[in-house]
Design a protein around this motif. Structure first.
Motif, short mmCIF file in Angstrom:
data_model
loop_
_atom_site.label_atom_id
_atom_site.label_comp_id
_atom_site.label_asym_id
_atom_site.label_seq_id
_atom_site.Cartn_x
_atom_site.Cartn_y
_atom_site.Cartn_z
N VAL A 13 59.24 65.38 14.16
CA VAL A 13 57.98 66.06 14.45
C VAL A 13 56.87 65.46 13.58
O VAL A 13 57.10 65.09 12.43
N LEU A 14 55.67 65.37 14.16
CA LEU A 14 54.53 64.85 13.40
C LEU A 14 54.23 65.75 12.20
O LEU A 14 54.42 66.96 12.24
N ARG A 15 53.73 65.17 11.16
CA ARG A 15 53.33 65.92 9.97
C ARG A 15 52.00 66.62 10.23
O ARG A 15 51.18 66.17 11.04
N ARG A 16 51.74 67.69 9.51
CA ARG A 16 50.55 68.51 9.73
C ARG A 16 49.23 67.77 9.54
O ARG A 16 48.28 68.08 10.24
N PRO A 17 49.09 66.83 8.61
CA PRO A 17 47.80 66.14 8.51
C PRO A 17 47.40 65.37 9.77
O PRO A 17 46.23 65.07 9.97
N PHE A 18 48.36 65.07 10.63
CA PHE A 18 48.06 64.35 11.86
C PHE A 18 47.67 65.28 13.01
O PHE A 18 47.32 64.81 14.08
N TYR A 19 47.74 66.58 12.80
CA TYR A 19 47.46 67.53 13.88
C TYR A 19 46.00 67.49 14.32
O TYR A 19 45.71 67.54 15.51
N MET A 20 45.07 67.41 13.38
CA MET A 20 43.66 67.43 13.75
C MET A 20 43.27 66.21 14.58
O MET A 20 42.68 66.37 15.66
N PRO A 21 43.58 64.98 14.15
CA PRO A 21 43.24 63.84 15.02
C PRO A 21 43.97 63.89 16.36
O PRO A 21 43.40 63.53 17.39
N LEU A 22 45.21 64.36 16.34
CA LEU A 22 45.96 64.47 17.59
C LEU A 22 45.32 65.48 18.52
O LEU A 22 45.20 65.24 19.73
N ALA A 23 44.87 66.61 17.98
CA ALA A 23 44.22 67.64 18.80
C ALA A 23 42.92 67.11 19.39
O ALA A 23 42.64 67.35 20.58
N PHE A 24 42.12 66.39 18.61
CA PHE A 24 40.89 65.82 19.13
C PHE A 24 41.18 64.81 20.23
O PHE A 24 40.51 64.78 21.26
N MET A 25 42.19 63.98 20.01
CA MET A 25 42.54 62.97 21.00
C MET A 25 43.05 63.61 22.29
O MET A 25 42.65 63.24 23.39
N LEU A 26 43.92 64.60 22.15
CA LEU A 26 44.48 65.27 23.32
C LEU A 26 43.40 66.04 24.08
O LEU A 26 43.32 65.96 25.32
N GLY A 27 42.55 66.76 23.35
CA GLY A 27 41.45 67.48 24.00
C GLY A 27 40.48 66.54 24.68
O GLY A 27 39.99 66.81 25.78
N GLY A 28 40.19 65.42 24.02
CA GLY A 28 39.30 64.43 24.61
C GLY A 28 39.86 63.78 25.87
O GLY A 28 39.14 63.55 26.83
N MET A 29 41.17 63.54 25.85
CA MET A 29 41.80 62.95 27.05
C MET A 29 41.77 63.93 28.21
O MET A 29 41.45 63.54 29.34
N VAL A 30 42.09 65.19 27.94
CA VAL A 30 42.05 66.20 29.02
C VAL A 30 40.62 66.36 29.53
O VAL A 30 40.38 66.45 30.74
N LEU A 31 39.66 66.37 28.62
CA LEU A 31 38.26 66.49 29.01
C LEU A 31 37.81 65.30 29.84
O LEU A 31 37.18 65.47 30.89
N ALA A 32 38.16 64.10 29.40
CA ALA A 32 37.77 62.90 30.15
C ALA A 32 38.42 62.87 31.53
O ALA A 32 37.77 62.53 32.53
N LEU A 33 39.69 63.23 31.60
CA LEU A 33 40.37 63.24 32.90
C LEU A 33 39.81 64.32 33.82
O LEU A 33 39.76 64.14 35.05
N SER A 34 39.40 65.45 33.25
CA SER A 34 38.87 66.53 34.09
C SER A 34 37.53 66.16 34.72
O SER A 34 37.13 66.77 35.70
N MET A 35 36.85 65.17 34.16
CA MET A 35 35.56 64.73 34.71
C MET A 35 35.72 63.73 35.84
O MET A 35 34.76 63.43 36.54
N THR A 36 36.92 63.20 36.04
CA THR A 36 37.13 62.21 37.10
C THR A 36 37.27 62.90 38.45
O THR A 36 37.69 64.06 38.53
N PRO A 37 36.96 62.20 39.52
CA PRO A 37 37.08 62.80 40.86
C PRO A 37 38.53 63.09 41.27
O PRO A 37 38.75 63.89 42.17
N VAL A 38 39.48 62.46 40.60
CA VAL A 38 40.89 62.69 40.94
C VAL A 38 41.27 64.14 40.70
O VAL A 38 42.07 64.72 41.43
#
Length: 134
Positions: A13-38
């Motif tokens: 399992v990832l260590r806790r200090p990596f949670y914040m960058p991971l959360a930003f990356m995951l949220g950003g990916m979902v946000l970017a994908l939700s903006m696509t016409p697909v």
């Protein structure tokens, strides 16, 4: 049935200090994908937010169970308000798909906790009260 010992699973399992960058990356990916016409249709959008929330729960097991849906709600808000800048209206169907996707991923976790409480698994004076005394 053969499975890994819990000590080995904890090591992967990832260590806790990596949670914040991971959360930003995951949220950003979902946000970017939700903006696509697909992902304009109801079912693909629902599955996108379900997958994003479930992946967050899987990759960050030590985050409190209520924090992930809270962050997902902010991602839903931004994904619905961003098109308003371009002059588009908020789609109630897309908001419903987003919220339902998050609810489908978070719901079983809350149901499991409800079952524990109904079975009497209630720790008085906070969950970590016994840990502080050691």
């Amino acid at each position: 049935m053969i499975s890994q010992p819990l000590s080995q699973i904890g090591a992967t399992v990832l260590r806790r200090p990596f949670y914040m960058p991971l959360a930003f990356m995951l949220g950003g990916m979902v946000l970017a994908l939700s903006m696509t016409p697909v992902f304009d249709a109801f079912v693909p959008r629902l599955l996108l937010f379900y997958a994003g929330t479930a992946l967050a729960y899987a990759l960050m097991p030590y985050v409190r169970r209520g924090d992930i849906p809270l962050v997902a709600a902010w991602v839903i808000l931004v994904s619905e308000l961003a098109p308003c800048v371009a002059g588009e209206l908020i789609s109630p169907a897309q908001v419903a798909a987003d919220a339902l996707g998050v609810l489908m991923a978070a719901g079983p976790i809350y149901l499991a906790r409800l079952r524990q409480v109904m079975q009497g698994d209630v720790r008085p004076a906070g969950r970590r009260a016994s840990e502080l005394r050691r």
